[in-house]
Write an enzyme that holds these catalytic residues in place. Sequence first.
Site, PDB file in Angstrom:
ATOM      1  N   CYS A   1      68.202 118.763  17.504  1.00 28.60           N
ATOM      2  CA  CYS A   1      67.702 118.271  18.794  1.00 28.60           C
ATOM      3  C   CYS A   1      66.218 117.953  18.626  1.00 28.60           C
ATOM      4  O   CYS A   1      65.747 117.783  17.490  1.00 28.60           O
ATOM      5  CB  CYS A   1      67.962 119.276  19.919  1.00 28.60           C
TER       6      CYS A   1
ATOM      7  N   ARG B   1      68.705 123.244  22.710  1.00 27.84           N
ATOM      8  CA  ARG B   1      70.069 122.792  22.465  1.00 27.84           C
ATOM      9  C   ARG B   1      70.615 123.133  21.072  1.00 27.84           C
ATOM     10  O   ARG B   1      71.707 123.701  20.949  1.00 27.84           O
ATOM     11  CB  ARG B   1      70.166 121.270  22.690  1.00 27.84           C
TER      12      ARG B   1
ATOM     13  N   ASP C   1      68.564 117.054  27.692  1.00 29.56           N
ATOM     14  CA  ASP C   1      67.485 117.989  27.343  1.00 29.56           C
ATOM     15  C   ASP C   1      67.222 118.911  28.543  1.00 29.56           C
ATOM     16  O   ASP C   1      66.810 118.444  29.605  1.00 29.56           O
ATOM     17  CB  ASP C   1      66.233 117.166  26.998  1.00 29.56           C
TER      18      ASP C   1
HETATM   19  P1  4NP Z   1      65.390 120.982  22.739  1.00 30.20           P
HETATM   20  O1  4NP Z   1      64.456 121.011  24.052  1.00 30.20           O
HETATM   21  O2  4NP Z   1      65.162 119.651  22.096  1.00 30.20           O
HETATM   22  O3  4NP Z   1      66.779 121.114  23.292  1.00 30.20           O
HETATM   23  O4  4NP Z   1      64.963 122.156  21.888  1.00 30.20           O
HETATM   24  C1  4NP Z   1      63.074 120.827  23.985  1.00 30.20           C
HETATM   25  C2  4NP Z   1      62.238 121.873  23.677  1.00 30.20           C
HETATM   26  C3  4NP Z   1      60.862 121.693  23.636  1.00 30.20           C
HETATM   27  C4  4NP Z   1      60.344 120.441  23.923  1.00 30.20           C
HETATM   28  C5  4NP Z   1      61.181 119.386  24.236  1.00 30.20           C
HETATM   29  C6  4NP Z   1      62.548 119.579  24.252  1.00 30.20           C
HETATM   30  N1  4NP Z   1      58.945 120.264  23.909  1.00 30.20           N
HETATM   31  O5  4NP Z   1      58.484 119.132  24.221  1.00 30.20           O
HETATM   32  O6  4NP Z   1      58.191 121.190  23.597  1.00 30.20           O
END
Ligand code: 4NP
Length: 152
Positions: free
Chosen positions: A9, A15, A122
């Site tokens: 992800c 995720r 997300d």
């Molecule tokens: P992930 O969610 O891609 O599902 O782990 C996110 C976690 C952190 C960030 C963006 C999406 N961030 O911008 O820090």
Amino acid sequence: MATRILMVCLGNICRSPLAEGIMKSKVDTSRIMVDSAGTGGYHLGEKPDARSIATALKFGIDISGQRCRKFAAPDFKHFDIIYAMDLQNYKDIISLARSDEDKKKVQLLMEGVSGETLEIPDPYYGGEDGFDRVYKLIDLACDHIANKMKNS
Ligand code: 4NP
């Protein structure tokens, strides 16, 4: 069929850690290796998001031992199949591919799961309920993949 699976992800804290934990719960981990990574490097070395840890625990899965790492080109060599959670992740992974063989390893996690969205949304900026929906979608996709592996 693939024996080394990488879940990817953006942040590798919401995720893909869930996808790693859920997939491991459905396969023989002495035979099938499952790991996760993020295309972004914002949380390197950190545990999964507390909301992902709590959501997984509700279903009896402990993902608190995972640590965030960034996806990198050598992962194409180390994994047989790379599952992207959304289309942007897919594009970011493909942009690092060095060959058609690398590109062929990349798929959307939800591909082939009928009647559902193609992307795992997300949940980072949302509330707890977003994590429940994400869990349900990833669980469906991992069931689909684990069944395919059993029958191949
Ligand atoms: P992930 O969610 O891609 O599902 O782990 C996110 C976690 C952190 C960030 C963006 C999406 N961030 O911008 O820090």
